[in-house]
Design a protein around this motif. Structure first.
Motif, mmCIF file in Angstrom:
data_model
loop_
_atom_site.group_PDB
_atom_site.id
_atom_site.type_symbol
_atom_site.label_atom_id
_atom_site.label_comp_id
_atom_site.label_asym_id
_atom_site.label_seq_id
_atom_site.Cartn_x
_atom_site.Cartn_y
_atom_site.Cartn_z
ATOM 1 N N GLU A 99 35.293 -61.090 15.705
ATOM 2 C CA GLU A 99 35.655 -59.899 16.476
ATOM 3 C C GLU A 99 37.166 -59.822 16.663
ATOM 4 N N ALA A 100 37.779 -60.968 16.916
ATOM 5 C CA ALA A 100 39.237 -60.999 17.076
ATOM 6 C C ALA A 100 39.910 -60.546 15.788
ATOM 7 N N ALA A 101 39.430 -61.032 14.662
ATOM 8 C CA ALA A 101 40.018 -60.654 13.379
ATOM 9 C C ALA A 101 39.859 -59.155 13.121
ATOM 10 N N ASN A 102 38.705 -58.606 13.452
ATOM 11 C CA ASN A 102 38.501 -57.163 13.274
ATOM 12 C C ASN A 102 39.431 -56.353 14.165
ATOM 13 N N SER A 103 39.597 -56.799 15.407
ATOM 14 C CA SER A 103 40.497 -56.101 16.323
ATOM 15 C C SER A 103 41.940 -56.198 15.843
ATOM 16 N N LEU A 104 42.317 -57.358 15.338
ATOM 17 C CA LEU A 104 43.671 -57.519 14.815
ATOM 18 C C LEU A 104 43.856 -56.741 13.519
ATOM 19 N N GLY A 105 42.776 -56.562 12.767
ATOM 20 C CA GLY A 105 42.839 -55.706 11.580
ATOM 21 C C GLY A 105 43.134 -54.259 11.963
ATOM 22 N N GLN A 106 42.534 -53.811 13.068
ATOM 23 C CA GLN A 106 42.837 -52.461 13.562
ATOM 24 C C GLN A 106 44.286 -52.393 14.021
ATOM 25 N N LEU A 107 44.776 -53.468 14.620
ATOM 26 C CA LEU A 107 46.177 -53.519 15.029
ATOM 27 C C LEU A 107 47.088 -53.300 13.819
ATOM 28 N N ALA A 108 46.772 -53.933 12.714
ATOM 29 C CA ALA A 108 47.577 -53.753 11.501
ATOM 30 C C ALA A 108 47.566 -52.290 11.055
ATOM 31 N N ALA A 109 46.405 -51.652 11.121
ATOM 32 C CA ALA A 109 46.321 -50.237 10.756
ATOM 33 C C ALA A 109 47.133 -49.381 11.726
ATOM 34 N N ASP A 110 47.082 -49.718 13.013
ATOM 35 C CA ASP A 110 47.853 -48.979 14.011
ATOM 36 C C ASP A 110 49.353 -49.100 13.746
ATOM 37 N N LEU A 111 49.780 -50.274 13.331
ATOM 38 C CA LEU A 111 51.204 -50.495 13.055
ATOM 39 C C LEU A 111 51.706 -49.637 11.895
ATOM 40 N N ALA A 112 50.814 -49.277 10.997
ATOM 41 C CA ALA A 112 51.202 -48.471 9.841
ATOM 42 C C ALA A 112 51.375 -46.994 10.190
ATOM 43 N N ASP A 113 50.922 -46.584 11.350
ATOM 44 C CA ASP A 113 51.009 -45.187 11.775
ATOM 45 C C ASP A 113 52.069 -45.076 12.867
ATOM 46 N N SER A 114 53.057 -44.236 12.675
ATOM 47 C CA SER A 114 54.185 -44.183 13.612
ATOM 48 C C SER A 114 53.766 -43.778 15.037
ATOM 49 N N ASP A 115 52.818 -42.862 15.165
ATOM 50 C CA ASP A 115 52.373 -42.455 16.504
ATOM 51 C C ASP A 115 51.635 -43.583 17.216
ATOM 52 N N LEU A 116 50.737 -44.246 16.495
ATOM 53 C CA LEU A 116 49.986 -45.345 17.096
ATOM 54 C C LEU A 116 50.905 -46.547 17.366
ATOM 55 N N ARG A 117 51.866 -46.763 16.481
ATOM 56 C CA ARG A 117 52.847 -47.849 16.688
ATOM 57 C C ARG A 117 53.658 -47.592 17.951
ATOM 58 N N SER A 118 54.022 -46.344 18.188
ATOM 59 C CA SER A 118 54.752 -45.986 19.398
ATOM 60 C C SER A 118 53.918 -46.271 20.643
ATOM 61 N N LEU A 119 52.639 -45.933 20.599
ATOM 62 C CA LEU A 119 51.749 -46.224 21.728
ATOM 63 C C LEU A 119 51.604 -47.728 21.950
ATOM 64 N N LEU A 120 51.550 -48.480 20.859
ATOM 65 C CA LEU A 120 51.509 -49.941 20.990
ATOM 66 C C LEU A 120 52.787 -50.462 21.650
ATOM 67 N N GLY A 121 53.908 -49.875 21.282
ATOM 68 C CA GLY A 121 55.173 -50.263 21.904
ATOM 69 C C GLY A 121 55.147 -50.026 23.403
ATOM 70 N N GLU A 122 54.582 -48.897 23.808
ATOM 71 C CA GLU A 122 54.445 -48.607 25.238
ATOM 72 C C GLU A 122 53.513 -49.608 25.914
ATOM 73 N N HIS A 123 52.446 -49.962 25.225
ATOM 74 C CA HIS A 123 51.480 -50.925 25.750
ATOM 75 C C HIS A 123 52.158 -52.273 25.994
ATOM 76 N N TYR A 124 52.856 -52.768 25.002
ATOM 77 C CA TYR A 124 53.500 -54.074 25.133
ATOM 78 C C TYR A 124 54.659 -54.043 26.121
ATOM 79 N N ALA A 125 55.363 -52.930 26.210
ATOM 80 C CA ALA A 125 56.439 -52.806 27.197
ATOM 81 C C ALA A 125 55.868 -52.859 28.614
ATOM 82 N N ALA A 126 54.730 -52.214 28.833
ATOM 83 C CA ALA A 126 54.097 -52.241 30.153
ATOM 84 C C ALA A 126 53.622 -53.649 30.502
ATOM 85 N N LEU A 127 53.024 -54.340 29.531
ATOM 86 C CA LEU A 127 52.601 -55.721 29.772
ATOM 87 C C LEU A 127 53.804 -56.613 30.070
ATOM 88 N N GLU A 128 54.839 -56.467 29.286
ATOM 89 C CA GLU A 128 56.041 -57.277 29.484
ATOM 90 C C GLU A 128 56.643 -57.042 30.864
#
Length: 191
Positions: A99-128
């Protein structure tokens, strides 16, 4: 008059997370609809597309992660424990290594899309930001560690990397691995 929604966004997003855990980035709206017990049209109408669904999942996931971090920190015995427990809970939702690998696989797909990558950046900035606040509380007279900004960034990178490594080479429970890695770093920052 519009028909009221009987299926909540939360139900559809929960179903999406479950499907991603099983199927990875190749999941379909049909799989999400089946998991949620609704018609495919309901999912498509609500989110517009798979990307729209992923954007909504990212936004909801950020809020859920912040809540989990705050709850874990609030239940801890002290400031160091709060920091460790908050970091461990970042990946509390991952089940087994597949399950972790599948979720991280989706993360890789998200990183390839600029809009989703931006949302990930917001996610990690909030966690940080949350972690930085916890580091500030954990700093005491024996602190020899870096600034709270660097400490928070380092610790978040550590749990992110450990989750990836564990999904590839699972040994023991992920939560134990994360706690051990965080404790080894934080412990070295005290005299």
């Amino acid at each position: 008059m519009a028909r009221p929604r009987s299926i909540s966004d939360e139900r559809l997003l929960t179903a999406t997370g479950a499907v991603i855990s099983r199927a990875g980035s190749g999941f379909t709206l049909a799989q999400v609809a089946e998991e949620a017990g609704v018609a495919v049209g309901s999912v498509a109408q609500r989110f517009g597309s798979k990307k729209g669904l992923l954007q909504a999942l990212s936004k909801a996931g950020r809020e859920q992660a912040i809540t989990r971090v705050r709850d874990a920190a609030g239940a801890a015995a002290g400031p160091r424990e709060a920091l460790r427990d908050a970091l461990v809970t970042v990946y509390a939702g991952l089940g087994d290594a597949a399950e972790a690998a599948n979720s991280l696989g989706q993360l890789a797909a998200d990183l390839a899309d600029s809009d989703l990558r931006s949302l990930l950046g917001e996610h990690y900035a909030a966690l940080e930001s949350e972690l930085r606040s916890l580091v500030i509380l954990a700093v005491d007279t024996g602190w020899r560690g870096p600034s709270p900004e660097i400490a928070a960034r380092t610790l978040l990178a550590t749990v992110n990397g450990a989750a990836l490594d564990w999904s590839i080479r699972p040994r023991g429970a992920l939560s134990d691995r994360l706690a051990e890695d965080v404790d080894s770093i934080v412990g070295s920052w005290y005299a």
